[in-house]
Design an enzyme around this catalytic site. Structure first.
Site, PDB file in Angstrom:
ATOM      1  N   CYS A   1       0.852  -1.186   0.000  1.00  0.00           N
ATOM      2  CA  CYS A   1       0.000   0.000   0.000  1.00  0.00           C
ATOM      3  C   CYS A   1       0.892   1.242   0.000  1.00  0.00           C
ATOM      4  O   CYS A   1       1.814   1.360   0.815  1.00  0.00           O
ATOM      5  CB  CYS A   1      -0.893  -0.016   1.243  1.00  0.00           C
TER       6      CYS A   1
ATOM      7  N   CYS B   1       0.579   3.083   3.557  1.00  0.00           N
ATOM      8  CA  CYS B   1       1.055   2.538   4.844  1.00  0.00           C
ATOM      9  C   CYS B   1       2.048   1.386   4.718  1.00  0.00           C
ATOM     10  O   CYS B   1       2.479   0.845   5.735  1.00  0.00           O
ATOM     11  CB  CYS B   1      -0.136   2.098   5.691  1.00  0.00           C
TER      12      CYS B   1
ATOM     13  N   CYS C   1      -8.401  -5.401  -9.923  1.00  0.00           N
ATOM     14  CA  CYS C   1      -8.020  -4.289 -10.794  1.00  0.00           C
ATOM     15  C   CYS C   1      -7.598  -3.134  -9.885  1.00  0.00           C
ATOM     16  O   CYS C   1      -8.436  -2.507  -9.241  1.00  0.00           O
ATOM     17  CB  CYS C   1      -9.216  -3.915 -11.661  1.00  0.00           C
TER      18      CYS C   1
ATOM     19  N   CYS D   1      -5.013   0.392   6.616  1.00  0.00           N
ATOM     20  CA  CYS D   1      -5.326   1.826   6.727  1.00  0.00           C
ATOM     21  C   CYS D   1      -6.645   2.216   6.065  1.00  0.00           C
ATOM     22  O   CYS D   1      -7.066   3.368   6.157  1.00  0.00           O
ATOM     23  CB  CYS D   1      -4.189   2.676   6.173  1.00  0.00           C
TER      24      CYS D   1
ATOM     25  N   CYS E   1      -7.183  -1.293   1.556  1.00  0.00           N
ATOM     26  CA  CYS E   1      -6.066  -1.784   2.357  1.00  0.00           C
ATOM     27  C   CYS E   1      -6.623  -2.178   3.722  1.00  0.00           C
ATOM     28  O   CYS E   1      -7.328  -1.395   4.363  1.00  0.00           O
ATOM     29  CB  CYS E   1      -5.006  -0.692   2.509  1.00  0.00           C
TER      30      CYS E   1
END
Length: 159
Positions: A74, A77, A146, A125, A122
């Site tokens: 991510c 984070c 995607c 976060c 995510c």
């Protein structure tokens, strides 16, 4: 008659609103920050995609053609999300994967386009990553995650 048409129009527009942001805010994520903190840490495009669920233009991501072993994390984070071995060329213009690292994602839904889509967030976060569809490789999971490339950073595998 005008009043009835106005009422129908208002109800239709309200029904097409995305519920993803309200669903997302109801989940407690390990990392929580104010909007101002996210704005200070992320680029403008990262902020729009990760925190406001925008979509980057297709075929613009530098991560689209990465094939070397490693992990996609991510961008907000650094939570490990996807491994290169599960990446495939979907032809859509966005990095695509047939599965995520187990336990790395949270799921929501949105109706921004007038129909329900499964949104990928995510799990650490709550940042918007993209969507999952049922048109992935049949020989594996049949899923296509995607993902907006700007939502990811790539960490090559150390040999």
């Amino acid at each position: 008659m005008k009043t009835l048409l106005s009422l129908i129009l208002v109800c239709s527009l309200y029904g097409c609103q995305s519920s993803a942001q309200s669903e997302k805010s109801n989940k407690d994520f390990e990392i929580t920050k104010t909007d101002d903190e996210w704005k200070a840490e992320l680029s403008d495009m990262e902020y729009r995609v990760l925190r406001k669920a925008a979509t980057e233009r297709p075929f613009t991501s530098e991560l689209l053609n990465i094939k070397e072993p490693g992990v996609f994390v991510c961008a907000a984070c650094e939570n490990p999300l996807y491994e290169t071995k599960h990446k495939f060329d979907s032809g859509t213009g966005w990095p695509s994967f047939d599965r995520a690292i187990e336990g790395s994602l949270a799921y929501s839904s949105d109706r921004k386009l007038g129909y329900k889509r499964d949104e990928l967030l995510c799990g650490k976060c709550g940042s918007h990553l993209g969507h999952v569809f049922d048109d992935g490789p049949r020989e594996t999971t049949g899923k296509r995650h995607c993902i907006n490339g700007v939502a990811l950073d790539f960490k090559p595998k150390n040999n």
